[in-house]
Design an enzyme around this catalytic site. Structure first.
Site, PDB file in Angstrom:
ATOM      1  N   GLY A   8      20.844 -23.143  12.698  1.00 21.34           N
ATOM      2  CA  GLY A   8      20.109 -22.559  13.831  1.00 21.34           C
ATOM      3  C   GLY A   8      21.043 -21.838  14.794  1.00 21.34           C
ATOM      4  N   GLY A  11      19.721 -19.087  17.443  1.00 16.71           N
ATOM      5  CA  GLY A  11      18.759 -19.463  18.472  1.00 16.71           C
ATOM      6  C   GLY A  11      19.365 -19.589  19.868  1.00 16.71           C
ATOM      7  N   GLN A  12      18.526 -20.064  20.806  1.00 16.41           N
ATOM      8  CA  GLN A  12      18.944 -20.124  22.215  1.00 16.41           C
ATOM      9  C   GLN A  12      20.193 -20.995  22.396  1.00 16.41           C
ATOM     10  OE1 GLN A  12      16.539 -22.371  24.956  1.00 16.41           O
ATOM     11  NE2 GLN A  12      17.150 -21.153  26.727  1.00 16.41           N
ATOM     12  N   ASP A  34      21.650 -19.603   9.694  1.00 17.55           N
ATOM     13  CA  ASP A  34      20.283 -19.498  10.220  1.00 17.55           C
ATOM     14  C   ASP A  34      19.413 -18.829   9.161  1.00 17.55           C
ATOM     15  OD1 ASP A  34      17.961 -19.061  11.971  1.00 17.55           O
ATOM     16  OD2 ASP A  34      19.350 -19.405  13.612  1.00 17.55           O
ATOM     17  N   ASP A  52      18.711 -21.884   4.603  1.00 16.20           N
ATOM     18  CA  ASP A  52      17.441 -22.500   4.971  1.00 16.20           C
ATOM     19  C   ASP A  52      17.604 -24.013   4.857  1.00 16.20           C
ATOM     20  OD1 ASP A  52      14.896 -23.369   5.347  1.00 16.20           O
ATOM     21  OD2 ASP A  52      13.982 -22.138   3.770  1.00 16.20           O
ATOM     22  N   TYR A 143       5.338 -31.511  18.832  1.00 17.53           N
ATOM     23  CA  TYR A 143       6.782 -31.398  19.043  1.00 17.53           C
ATOM     24  C   TYR A 143       7.346 -32.733  19.553  1.00 17.53           C
ATOM     25  CZ  TYR A 143      11.107 -29.546  21.163  1.00 17.53           C
ATOM     26  OH  TYR A 143      12.411 -29.305  21.521  1.00 17.53           O
ATOM     27  N   LYS A 147       9.939 -35.278  17.747  1.00 10.83           N
ATOM     28  CA  LYS A 147      11.235 -35.638  18.345  1.00 10.83           C
ATOM     29  C   LYS A 147      11.365 -37.154  18.477  1.00 10.83           C
ATOM     30  CE  LYS A 147      13.328 -31.674  18.957  1.00 10.83           C
ATOM     31  NZ  LYS A 147      14.541 -31.338  18.174  1.00 10.83           N
TER      32      LYS A 147
END
Ligand code: SER
Length: 320
Positions: A8, A11-12, A34, A52, A143, A147
């Site tokens: 990832g 991403g942010q 990513d 992936d 979500y 988590k």
């Protein structure tokens, strides 16, 4: 010699953490991956590959071939997007974590794993102010459920297989490099972009709804510090609470007014406002601050100073 895999990296969090880790461990030792294209500074200065995490065979080959010693698994479907496609989001969030945990269990060279949890693990029955590390936890979003289940799995792998997995329950993360996508706290980034671009913002969260936030610089420092701390000092093997400060859209709008006089905010709360309603106003992160010697540097004023300047620079670059 550490060899780090980031899942990832576009991403942010990943786009900033990759650069932070490369400055510590060397560009060539941090493998950014990513399913999306990465920003040029990540692709050009160190290894970047499409990977992936849902493909467990490819993942284990990658880890063995590159002699990976640490994994940061940052890929996830965030809270707002997860509500649109609940079963797909559950599948991605859970199975990607299970693939990482299994690889870390099977490959002896992998010594440490980082996986972010979230304030979304809390629900309406948790005390809203200074939500404690240990509490009643009844998340009501896909979500949040994923988590919380993930935290339980991390602790299971720690106890059963002695896996060294570390985690933080991030609040909303404010950053300028890469915008978040599909989260309930995204407003705290969007507001700065729209303020600079248009001088106005329509917020999907109501004016007075206070939410815990953390500036990306502080989040990266905390994450790196957590990963560098001696394992014997860690007392939490699910996920540590962490926060910077708490703010509402109305307060951010007022602060932006220091730079953009006449900035106009209007409110059009949508389903994400109901998600926010079930999340904490503020977080008690004293356990993390006691175990790891860390505290945040950025408050709202400092963040506004940086965000307005950096977003202006970024938009200027795009238009030139
Ligand atoms: N930023 C996340 C979201 O809003 C919370 O961890 O979904």
């Amino acid at each position: 010699m550490e060899r780090i895999l980031i899942v990832g990296a576009s991403g942010q969090i990943g786009s900033e953490l990759t650069l932070g880790l490369r400055s510590i461990y060397g560009n060539e030792n941090v493998y950014a991956t990513d399913v999306k294209e990465a920003p040029p500074d990540i692709k050009d200065k160190g290894p970047f590959q499409f990977l992936d995490v849902m493909d467990d065979k490819h993942l284990i080959h990658f880890v063995i071939r590159n002699k990976i010693t640490q994994i940061y698994h940052l890929a996830a479907v965030l809270s707002g997007n997860a509500e649109k496609l609940p079963t797909q989001a559950w599948h991605i969030n859970m199975n990607s974590l299970m693939n990482i945990l299994e690889v870390a269990k099977l490959v002896d060279e992998v010594k440490k794993v980082f996986w972010p949890s979230s304030i979304a693990v809390f629900g309406k029955s948790t005390p809203r102010k200074n939500s404690p590390q240990l509490s009643v936890m009844e998340p009501s979003t896909v979500y949040g459920i994923s988590k919380l289940a993930g935290e339980r799995w991390c602790e299971y792998y720690h106890k059963r297989y002695d896996l060294d997995i570390r985690s933080l329950r991030y609040p909303g993360l404010i950053s300028f490099k890469t915008e978040p996508g599909g989260g309930t706290t995204d407003w705290a980034v969007e507001i700065y972009y729209d303020a600079v671009k248009k001088g106005s913002y329509t917020c999907f969260i109501e004016a007075g709804r206070t939410m815990p936030m953390l500036f990306m610089h502080d989040a990266i420092q905390a994450t790196v510090k957590l990963m560098e701390t001696d394992r014997s000092k860690l007392t939490c093997h699910t996920s540590y609470n962490i926060t910077g400060f708490s703010i509402s859209p109305g307060q951010v709008a007022d602060d932006i007014g220091r730079y953009i006089p006449g900035f106009k905010i209007s409110y059009k709360p949508d389903f994400r406002n109901s998600i926010a309603e079930s999340w904490p106003h503020s977080i008690d992160d004293s356990l993390f601050r006691a175990d790891i010697d860390w505290k945040p540097v950025f408050d709202l004023k400092k963040i506004t100073d940086v965000m307005v300047e950096e977003v202006r620079k970024k938009l200027l670059k795009i238009t030139n």
